[in-house]
Design an enzyme around this catalytic site. Structure first.
Site, short mmCIF file in Angstrom:
data_model
loop_
_atom_site.label_atom_id
_atom_site.label_comp_id
_atom_site.label_asym_id
_atom_site.label_seq_id
_atom_site.Cartn_x
_atom_site.Cartn_y
_atom_site.Cartn_z
N LEU A 295 0.83 -1.20 0.00
CA LEU A 295 0.00 0.00 0.00
C LEU A 295 0.87 1.26 0.00
O LEU A 295 1.79 1.40 0.79
CB LEU A 295 -0.88 -0.01 1.26
CG LEU A 295 -1.88 1.13 1.37
CD1 LEU A 295 -2.90 1.07 0.27
CD2 LEU A 295 -2.52 1.10 2.74
N ASP A 296 0.55 2.18 -0.88
CA ASP A 296 1.27 3.47 -0.98
C ASP A 296 2.74 3.30 -1.34
O ASP A 296 3.53 4.22 -1.18
CB ASP A 296 1.17 4.28 0.33
CG ASP A 296 -0.25 4.63 0.69
OD1 ASP A 296 -1.10 4.62 -0.21
OD2 ASP A 296 -0.51 4.92 1.87
#
Lengths: 279, 279, 279, 279
Positions: D222-223
């Site tokens: 994520l990210d």
């Protein structure tokens, strides 16, 4: 609790802030934010005060304040409500599209009363957003007739501002004089560079490494009105005129919408050929 | 005519601006510029007032003003004179070089009292500008001894600020506590990204498209002090760590020097872990 | 292993890259990086090739490559070595200071052979860095004499470039013609805006919200030479001429030094009145 | 004349450019533009070639080229045609609005096949543009069911990319694995700063002076996916969370649309966790 924005400009003097804030205090107005600027060159004082209070009777304290300020003082007391605008366009969709989307989601800071185009290109887009579109062709008529037709649409709508969102006709001095400090234009260059037609072609031919766009109030001197905001963007040798136009559109859109926000929030003073912008 | 800068911060209240400007008016002080900000979240009021007057007796109107303001109000009345600074460095020349050039041409806004380096690399550069350089090595001694040696140089020089111009040693909480709100650092990243060592290597490994630098006051929480100013610069896939460092130096230098100007012009308030900067 | 940079420009043709890389392969040159650009408007081809190899005999493969390329092809084969420059100044120290600091720490990409000033203001600064300073006054002599005196200093020094680091005299067409594509100027505006004298005063009077600076090669058309790089910076209504000049100096310094790096790394082609810059 | 874009990446080797351009020349393909980059750290070669020719039979020269390149070489030959995309949204309109306007005026570089939202907020806007909107709620079902429903809509539409235009649900590793290098997200911070929820609140609390936004490919971390492009914007102490969000939306929109243009023009390579972007 109501909200007011108060805009004052006058010649500079000792104790202006005290005088102004005393009047506000007397009327139990609470200052939420206050911007103040003195143009020492021209000896002019500008202030923007956002305040809150109960039972605001603008009229009463305006008189009181005027009595305490220099004679030529200009005071505007603005109650919080949406501005109303007419948008003038020609063929390019990018600024209008952004205005219409924000208008629909109520983040424009203004209400679009109508769109007027000298072609029909943007009629469909405007109608998709349920906004009236008036096609006023400039063809086969003189400028005065063309502008009269525009005025006949705008005037009954009681708009605060006319936004030229890539409107490619030059307005007459008479038209401009009718809407003083009310017409906002986006110019597709970093003024004063590349005044006039085809600025991206001029930029390409000069081989600049940065292009820009300028939002300004319209005055009788074409491309010479008070500048509200400007942005620039880097380009390089790989940019032909087409790529400059593509990049330029991004910049134009961003600049115009920033300028509109500042104007609609009553953050912009006009002073001579310049603006004071309290961001 | 003398010039004063007055910095006030206190809890917010109705009528503060009036009270303050009344005191100024009573003492015939003319406001040249005034910035005011209310932190509505923390209900704190900040103002910076530049004013002129004859025969300024700071002491007298400070007492008078304190009586009218909330009890915990902080007032600083600053007469116009150059700040004095000590510059701490390690090996990199770019920030120091810029500081020394501006110092010589009197555009730094401060006077460099001395440069202290934990190596000798920058001694020659400093001496070229006729500024004292003290080599205080951190080697073969504990941190307390190292920092005591620095203090023994700094304290007699009566400096207003300590500028860490790429000083690569972490200062102890004790040292920082001795110079509260007086130590300014340039951090070689866009904080809070890439906290800690080798930020350009971290940036390279993450593949970012923008790098940055941050000037901040130093507190006991490493890299966590109040940020004064930040800049960013575009990079791309062709930048290795070396190129990022090269670009980063340009950014670091520009950011630090902008922050120093703002601080030396008394434009920066510290409030908790943030700054209010009146540009 | 030696390093070479090869710059080729010629009219565009099918198969140019193949022809060029075949010659390099034949001579066992390894391409480290290659930039290529076709100006489709003018049908011109540009390439910059950085390569490594043993026992590079530039002369031999230059002939071979010329035989394979269009007749008017221009090939430059540049062995890695520091450029030599002369710096011309008037009174302002900021660009010169940065050049001298980098020169001393060997990050300029060039060696400063001398500084020539038409005043004595910057003599001391230059001498602090151990660089020769020649004071050639323009007063009480005609331009030709003035320029001859400059040439007599520059020519024996065998410089690659002449850097006008805020040199405020206009050079004659004869002087410029003597150093074609060798003179680099920093202009204190975002060209083509505010051509001529006092650009910051012009910017102030126009009320612009962005100012800029432009590094360019000098040609006989004043302020019209090929632009190498441009930067801009935001200003607002609080900036008087003095503040614009202060901000402008930061921008000028950054732009000039970036342009110098690009030129000294042989990343800049001149083509007509434009540059192709392989960053 | 047809147009092709050829993307090649492989381990670096001597003579790659020659080998590639020889195959193109043999098939009478004319190179319009060529970008080439060698990642010297990982010894990988990347090139993007735009070319024109008659009677392009991609299949034939792809085989021929593969024979000449290192075994693991990846070649993509892309005929000029609009990409097809699905857009996933939650509540915020600003990115979607811009995508829909450009889609209608055929300047997006892709065709929007459908919009999928986990709420109904943006249904009307999408329908105004005549684009199908699918409301797939994430409520009262597990993530797998939710994502299956999305897949059942997307898969028959044969899209090239899935654009997360402020889609606020975290996608499962299984979903992401199904669309490798095909999901593009706009993250509302200058990654890696402020990873996770409420980045503008984090930015406000930290007192940063610049905020940013990041367009990136989505991977299971994520990210943490490869960054395509990032922009930043200045903020100051007057910005509360609300103002940061307002400014952030401008930045998010600009970054996402720039990233989409680069991806849709086949200018972006993914290499490990980074991108190579030939602008």
């Amino acid at each position: 609790m109501n909200e007011l924005t108060i805009l004052i400009q006058c010649s500079d003097d000792v104790g202006l802030v005290t005088k102004i804030t005393q009047v506000l205090a007397k009327h139990s107005l609470n200052i939420v934010s206050m911007n103040e600027y003195v143009d020492t060159f021209n000896k002019r004082f500008f202030t923007r005060i956002a305040c809150t209070g109960n039972d605001l009777k603008a009229a009463s304290f305006k008189v009181e304040m005027l009595q305490k300020l220099p004679k030529e003082a200009s005071i505007r007391i603005i109650e919080k409500q949406l501005k109303r605008i007419a948008v003038l366009v020609t063929k390019e969709y990018h600024c209008l599209g952004d205005i219409l989307v924000r208008n629909q989601f109520e983040t424009l800071g203004a209400k679009v009363a109508c769109v007027i185009g000298n072609y029909e290109y943007l009629k469909e887009l405007t109608h998709q957003f349920g906004i009236p579109y008036f096609h006023i062709s400039h063809l086969e008529k003189d400028k005065q007739t063309f502008e009269n037709e525009i005025q006949q649409i705008i005037d009954p709508l009681n708009v605060d501002f006319i936004v030229l969102a890539k409107f490619m006709r030059i307005l007459s001095p008479e038209f401009v004089a009718t809407y003083v400090q009310k017409i906002i234009n986006i110019h597709h260059s970093f003024l004063p560079a590349f005044i006039g037609a085809n600025p991206y072609k001029q930029a390409f031919e000069r081989g600049v490494k940065i292009i820009g766009a300028t939002a300004h109030f319209v005055t009788n001197n074409l491309d010479e009105g008070p500048i509200i905001t400007q942005h620039t963007a880097s380009v390089d040798h790989t940019y032909g005129v087409k790529e400059m136009i593509r990049q330029g559109r991004e910049t134009e859109k961003a600049v115009l919408l920033e300028a509109l926000r500042l104007v609609f929030e009553d953050r912009v003073f006009i002073s001579g050929n310049k603006t004071i912008v309290f961001k």
